[in-house]
Design a protein around this motif. Structure first.
Motif, PDB file in Angstrom:
ATOM      1  N   PRO A 114      -8.740  65.519 -22.960  1.00 35.57           N
ATOM      2  CA  PRO A 114      -9.373  64.514 -22.104  1.00 35.57           C
ATOM      3  C   PRO A 114      -8.564  63.223 -22.016  1.00 35.57           C
ATOM      4  N   GLY A 115      -7.791  62.912 -23.066  1.00 31.72           N
ATOM      5  CA  GLY A 115      -6.928  61.730 -23.015  1.00 31.72           C
ATOM      6  C   GLY A 115      -5.862  61.867 -21.943  1.00 31.72           C
ATOM      7  N   LEU A 116      -5.288  63.057 -21.830  1.00 34.78           N
ATOM      8  CA  LEU A 116      -4.283  63.299 -20.785  1.00 34.78           C
ATOM      9  C   LEU A 116      -4.914  63.193 -19.403  1.00 34.78           C
ATOM     10  N   LEU A 117      -6.048  63.844 -19.195  1.00 32.30           N
ATOM     11  CA  LEU A 117      -6.681  63.835 -17.875  1.00 32.30           C
ATOM     12  C   LEU A 117      -7.084  62.423 -17.455  1.00 32.30           C
ATOM     13  N   LYS A 118      -7.610  61.652 -18.404  1.00 39.43           N
ATOM     14  CA  LYS A 118      -7.975  60.268 -18.100  1.00 39.43           C
ATOM     15  C   LYS A 118      -6.744  59.457 -17.722  1.00 39.43           C
ATOM     16  N   SER A 119      -5.652  59.648 -18.447  1.00 41.76           N
ATOM     17  CA  SER A 119      -4.414  58.912 -18.178  1.00 41.76           C
ATOM     18  C   SER A 119      -3.840  59.260 -16.810  1.00 41.76           C
ATOM     19  N   LEU A 120      -3.813  60.543 -16.483  1.00 39.29           N
ATOM     20  CA  LEU A 120      -3.287  60.972 -15.186  1.00 39.29           C
ATOM     21  C   LEU A 120      -4.136  60.417 -14.052  1.00 39.29           C
ATOM     22  N   SER A 121      -5.444  60.458 -14.221  1.00 38.35           N
ATOM     23  CA  SER A 121      -6.347  59.963 -13.182  1.00 38.35           C
ATOM     24  C   SER A 121      -6.230  58.455 -13.003  1.00 38.35           C
ATOM     25  N   GLU A 122      -6.063  57.738 -14.118  1.00 37.07           N
ATOM     26  CA  GLU A 122      -5.938  56.280 -14.059  1.00 37.07           C
ATOM     27  C   GLU A 122      -4.649  55.855 -13.370  1.00 37.07           C
ATOM     28  N   ARG A 123      -3.567  56.579 -13.630  1.00 35.84           N
ATOM     29  CA  ARG A 123      -2.258  56.163 -13.160  1.00 35.84           C
ATOM     30  C   ARG A 123      -1.963  56.633 -11.736  1.00 35.84           C
ATOM     31  N   GLY A 250      11.800  58.619  -8.905  1.00 35.85           N
ATOM     32  CA  GLY A 250      10.644  58.374  -8.061  1.00 35.85           C
ATOM     33  C   GLY A 250       9.345  58.996  -8.497  1.00 35.85           C
ATOM     34  N   PHE A 251       9.299  59.522  -9.710  1.00 40.59           N
ATOM     35  CA  PHE A 251       8.034  60.034 -10.225  1.00 40.59           C
ATOM     36  C   PHE A 251       7.061  58.893 -10.493  1.00 40.59           C
ATOM     37  N   ILE A 252       5.763  59.169 -10.391  1.00 37.78           N
ATOM     38  CA  ILE A 252       4.739  58.261 -10.906  1.00 37.78           C
ATOM     39  C   ILE A 252       4.714  58.469 -12.416  1.00 37.78           C
ATOM     40  N   GLY A 253       4.977  57.434 -13.193  1.00 39.21           N
ATOM     41  CA  GLY A 253       5.126  57.579 -14.639  1.00 39.21           C
ATOM     42  C   GLY A 253       3.841  57.334 -15.413  1.00 39.21           C
ATOM     43  N   VAL A 254       3.574  58.190 -16.371  1.00 44.57           N
ATOM     44  CA  VAL A 254       2.464  58.008 -17.305  1.00 44.57           C
ATOM     45  C   VAL A 254       3.051  58.059 -18.714  1.00 44.57           C
ATOM     46  N   SER A 255       2.951  56.955 -19.433  1.00 39.70           N
ATOM     47  CA  SER A 255       3.531  56.874 -20.770  1.00 39.70           C
ATOM     48  C   SER A 255       2.650  57.552 -21.813  1.00 39.70           C
ATOM     49  N   GLY A 256       3.294  58.030 -22.864  1.00 39.98           N
ATOM     50  CA  GLY A 256       2.566  58.572 -23.998  1.00 39.98           C
ATOM     51  C   GLY A 256       1.679  57.535 -24.670  1.00 39.98           C
ATOM     52  N   ILE A 257       2.006  56.251 -24.504  1.00 39.50           N
ATOM     53  CA  ILE A 257       1.158  55.203 -25.078  1.00 39.50           C
ATOM     54  C   ILE A 257      -0.204  55.199 -24.395  1.00 39.50           C
ATOM     55  N   GLU A 258      -0.194  55.434 -23.095  1.00 39.88           N
ATOM     56  CA  GLU A 258      -1.456  55.473 -22.367  1.00 39.88           C
ATOM     57  C   GLU A 258      -2.302  56.676 -22.788  1.00 39.88           C
ATOM     58  N   VAL A 259      -1.644  57.816 -22.977  1.00 39.13           N
ATOM     59  CA  VAL A 259      -2.370  59.000 -23.461  1.00 39.13           C
ATOM     60  C   VAL A 259      -2.900  58.743 -24.868  1.00 39.13           C
ATOM     61  N   LEU A 260      -2.078  58.097 -25.702  1.00 38.51           N
ATOM     62  CA  LEU A 260      -2.515  57.736 -27.055  1.00 38.51           C
ATOM     63  C   LEU A 260      -3.751  56.851 -26.999  1.00 38.51           C
ATOM     64  N   LEU A 261      -3.742  55.878 -26.094  1.00 36.12           N
ATOM     65  CA  LEU A 261      -4.889  54.986 -25.956  1.00 36.12           C
ATOM     66  C   LEU A 261      -6.162  55.771 -25.674  1.00 36.12           C
ATOM     67  N   LYS A 283      -4.913  46.117 -25.988  1.00 37.00           N
ATOM     68  CA  LYS A 283      -4.204  44.888 -26.376  1.00 37.00           C
ATOM     69  C   LYS A 283      -3.463  45.070 -27.698  1.00 37.00           C
ATOM     70  N   ALA A 284      -4.051  45.855 -28.612  1.00 35.96           N
ATOM     71  CA  ALA A 284      -3.368  46.127 -29.877  1.00 35.96           C
ATOM     72  C   ALA A 284      -2.075  46.901 -29.631  1.00 35.96           C
ATOM     73  N   LEU A 285      -2.110  47.851 -28.709  1.00 39.22           N
ATOM     74  CA  LEU A 285      -0.907  48.609 -28.375  1.00 39.22           C
ATOM     75  C   LEU A 285       0.105  47.726 -27.646  1.00 39.22           C
ATOM     76  N   GLU A 286      -0.390  46.858 -26.789  1.00 44.25           N
ATOM     77  CA  GLU A 286       0.498  45.933 -26.065  1.00 44.25           C
ATOM     78  C   GLU A 286       1.210  44.992 -27.033  1.00 44.25           C
ATOM     79  N   SER A 287       0.544  44.609 -28.120  1.00 35.82           N
ATOM     80  CA  SER A 287       1.169  43.703 -29.092  1.00 35.82           C
ATOM     81  C   SER A 287       2.329  44.378 -29.820  1.00 35.82           C
ATOM     82  N   ILE A 288       2.328  45.713 -29.859  1.00 34.10           N
ATOM     83  CA  ILE A 288       3.419  46.457 -30.496  1.00 34.10           C
ATOM     84  C   ILE A 288       4.533  46.768 -29.505  1.00 34.10           C
ATOM     85  N   ALA A 289       4.149  47.247 -28.321  1.00 31.38           N
ATOM     86  CA  ALA A 289       5.127  47.818 -27.386  1.00 31.38           C
ATOM     87  C   ALA A 289       5.360  46.999 -26.138  1.00 31.38           C
ATOM     88  N   GLY A 290       4.666  45.882 -25.979  1.00 28.89           N
ATOM     89  CA  GLY A 290       4.792  45.147 -24.726  1.00 28.89           C
ATOM     90  C   GLY A 290       3.925  45.795 -23.657  1.00 28.89           C
TER      91      GLY A 290
END
Length: 294
Positions: A114-123, A250-261, A283-290
């Motif tokens: 479900p983390g992958l599906l949510k990430s793909l749908s969001e992005r 030109g791919f639409i990119g989805v990072s592993g950080i987003e799936v992790l979230l 925000k916690a992930l952003e503080s680590i990775a930008g």
């Protein structure tokens, strides 16, 4: 043996081996703090030969834990009950110990899916085609991702791996659980076949660590479909080799950080029974990775 001190085990953790890098503890601890839950979440390296010992001790003390490479398949076999995605992928990444009347029931979940599906749908920008997907890798994460994509009723799902027998085993297992989807296993060195299916695909998901990226990089050439999505489950403080190449093409990119979230959001809610503070976790992930990943 005897490496793990039951007295010092935290309520929650992520386990794996060698577990050199994980962003889960700061993300989960930020969420626990936000909701005033007095638990701690730690990273615990667990070698394969010590997995059973850890599991035994954890079942006596811990609330639960997340699972990363290479233990997802083994942990699946250790659970008393599993959710639908775990059953269909034979892979567990979230364990909860439910204690009642002196008995402990081990429950396994797969929140990678479900983390992958949510990430793909969001992005994704609007509705995107869900016809053909390609997976790089054939481990526990890939199995969860394959089950997730199969739940979207893809027409074809191809698994590309340098150990083609491992890919075939995964594909054969998936065929018994999903009808109407054409699964295939491809050897990474059969380049024409891999190029052809990647070119035809709508979604490409890389489930391999960064150190294996060079072997797959060339397959991201020739992307004529600008609505195609590339997701790289490998993550770090900066974009990885495959993520950068996909962006160039030109791919639409989805990072592993987003799936992790998002898998972490779902896991947190399973652990605690509370609604996860997703913005705090982001925000916690952003503080680590930008912020390059969203």
């Amino acid at each position: 043996m005897g490496k793990f001190d039951i007295k010092n085990l935290p309520e929650l953790a992520v386990i794996g081996w060698p577990l050199l890098k994980t962003f889960s503890p700061p993300m989960q601890n930020a969420a626990l703090k936000e909701l005033n839950i007095p638990w701690r979440y730690e990273a615990i390296p667990v070698p394969q030969e010590e997995l059973k010992e850890f599991f035994h001790l954890a079942s006596q003390k811990m609330v639960g834990f997340n699972v990363t490479m290479p233990h997802k398949g083994d942990v699946y076999l250790m659970c008393d009950e599993v959710d639908d995605f775990a059953q269909k992928s034979s892979s567990v990444n979230t364990v909860v110990f439910e204690r009642k009347d002196g008995k402990t029931v081990i429950k396994g979940y797969n929140t990678d899916a479900p983390g992958l599906l949510k990430s793909l749908s969001e992005r994704a920008k609007g509705e995107f085609k869900k016809d053909i997907a390609v997976l790089f890798g054939a481990g526990g994460a890939a199995a969860g991702c394959a089950a997730a994509l199969a739940s979207w009723k893809m027409k074809k799902i191809a698994v590309v791996n340098r150990n083609v027998e491992k890919a075939k085993k995964m594909v054969d297992d998936l065929k018994t659980k999903f009808d109407g989807i054409e699964f295939s296993a491809l050897y990474v060195k059969d380049k024409k076949e891999v190029f052809d299916i990647v070119k035809e695909s709508n979604i490409v998901v890389s489930c391999i660590p960064e150190e294996g990226a060079a072997l797959y990089q060339e397959f991201l050439e020739g992307n004529e479909n600008k609505e195609k999505i590339f997701c790289d489950l490998s993550y770090g403080e900066r974009p990885g080799r495959l993520f950068k190449r996909a962006a160039e093409k030109g791919f639409i990119g989805v990072s592993g950080i987003e799936v992790l979230l998002w898998q972490g959001v779902f896991a947190f809610e399973i652990f605690t029974g509370e609604k996860a503070p997703a913005d705090v976790m982001r925000k916690a992930l952003e503080s680590i990775a930008g912020s390059w990943w969203f």
